[in-house]
Design a protein around this motif. Structure first.
Motif, PDB file in Angstrom:
ATOM      1  N   VAL A 122      39.464  34.222  39.551  1.00 59.30           N
ATOM      2  CA  VAL A 122      39.567  35.045  39.368  1.00 59.30           C
ATOM      3  C   VAL A 122      40.690  33.730  38.502  1.00 59.30           C
ATOM      4  N   VAL A 175      33.281  41.631  45.009  1.00 53.24           N
ATOM      5  CA  VAL A 175      33.993  42.807  44.955  1.00 53.24           C
ATOM      6  C   VAL A 175      34.983  43.450  46.034  1.00 53.24           C
ATOM      7  N   CYS A 222      36.859  41.267  47.981  1.00 50.80           N
ATOM      8  CA  CYS A 222      38.385  40.582  47.592  1.00 50.80           C
ATOM      9  C   CYS A 222      39.261  41.877  47.474  1.00 50.80           C
ATOM     10  N   GLN A 223      38.743  43.224  47.685  1.00 58.36           N
ATOM     11  CA  GLN A 223      39.725  44.174  47.877  1.00 58.36           C
ATOM     12  C   GLN A 223      40.202  44.333  48.870  1.00 58.36           C
ATOM     13  N   ILE A 281      42.649  43.421  45.433  1.00 61.44           N
ATOM     14  CA  ILE A 281      42.669  43.855  43.811  1.00 61.44           C
ATOM     15  C   ILE A 281      41.407  44.001  43.730  1.00 61.44           C
ATOM     16  N   THR A 282      40.487  44.248  42.643  1.00 57.75           N
ATOM     17  CA  THR A 282      38.986  45.195  42.022  1.00 57.75           C
ATOM     18  C   THR A 282      38.940  43.441  41.031  1.00 57.75           C
ATOM     19  N   PRO A 283      37.968  43.357  40.809  1.00 60.09           N
ATOM     20  CA  PRO A 283      37.573  41.537  39.760  1.00 60.09           C
ATOM     21  C   PRO A 283      37.159  42.648  38.392  1.00 60.09           C
ATOM     22  N   LYS A 284      37.387  43.100  37.170  1.00 58.91           N
ATOM     23  CA  LYS A 284      36.927  42.860  35.926  1.00 58.91           C
ATOM     24  C   LYS A 284      35.669  42.646  36.259  1.00 58.91           C
ATOM     25  N   TYR A 295      41.401  41.736  36.392  1.00 65.47           N
ATOM     26  CA  TYR A 295      41.076  42.782  38.109  1.00 65.47           C
ATOM     27  C   TYR A 295      41.945  43.878  37.352  1.00 65.47           C
ATOM     28  N   GLU A 338      47.350  41.330  43.661  1.00 66.61           N
ATOM     29  CA  GLU A 338      47.604  40.802  44.247  1.00 66.61           C
ATOM     30  C   GLU A 338      48.600  40.902  45.418  1.00 66.61           C
TER      31      GLU A 338
END
Length: 172
Positions: free
Chosen positions: A23, A61, A64-65, A70-73, A101, A105
């Motif tokens: 990110v 995704v 990252c979660q 977090i959830t990247p956009k 995101y 974090e």
């Protein structure tokens, strides 16, 4: 590294499909310090092994979660890496980048988040290959790379950058 590759990359098959996410925003990149698993103690992007039936995008995704909450956009695939390893399973890694995101974090049992200025990325704490592709990716270039490792040292590498690199990506 002038020696020839000892791997037949035309027939090579990874034992482990995997992902990485970076990110990037405001001149910084969100990295992690790995607390367990392959690369424990190293700095990297969040990511991990692709589960059966999961796409690389779904995996990055999920990882990252799990690792940072977090959830990247709008993740964008930037490259692929192929690693022939001496002492861990061979890896085929799909690398993504995002600029935003959802979530905050958060350190977990797997990773500690660390925002780092792009010009201060701690390559000395990362896998040796990262210095060969991460700066170009952070500058917006697509890429692919093949690496042969003995332990944590590169014995051989081949890198390609730019839009043509995407044409060489394998699909899993």
């Amino acid at each position: 590294m002038t020696k020839a590759s000892s791997v037949n990359w035309q027939t090579w098959q990874a034992e482990m499909p995997a992902t990485l996410m970076f990110v990037v925003r405001d001149g910084k990149v969100l990295l992690i310090e790995k607390l367990r698993g392959i690369g424990k103690g190293k700095v990297n992007g969040p990511g991990g092994k692709i589960d059966p039936g999961e796409t690389p995008l779904e995996c990055v995704v999920r990882e990252c979660q799990e690792e940072l909450h977090i959830t990247p956009k709008n993740p964008l695939k930037m490259g692929e890496l192929w690693f022939a390893m001496s002492d861990i399973p061979d890896i085929h890694c799909h690398v993504f980048m995002a600029t935003d995101y959802d979530g905050v974090e958060t350190a977990t049992e797997e990773a500690v988040p660390m925002w780092t200025a792009i010009d201060e990325v701690p390559y000395e704490r990362m896998w040796e290959d990262d210095a060969h592709w991460l700066p170009q990716m952070l500058a917006g270039q697509m890429f692919n790379g093949r690496f042969e490792f003995t332990g944590e040292k590169i014995d051989w590498l081949e890198m390609h950058f730019g839009d043509a690199a995407a044409a060489e990506w394998k699909h899993v």
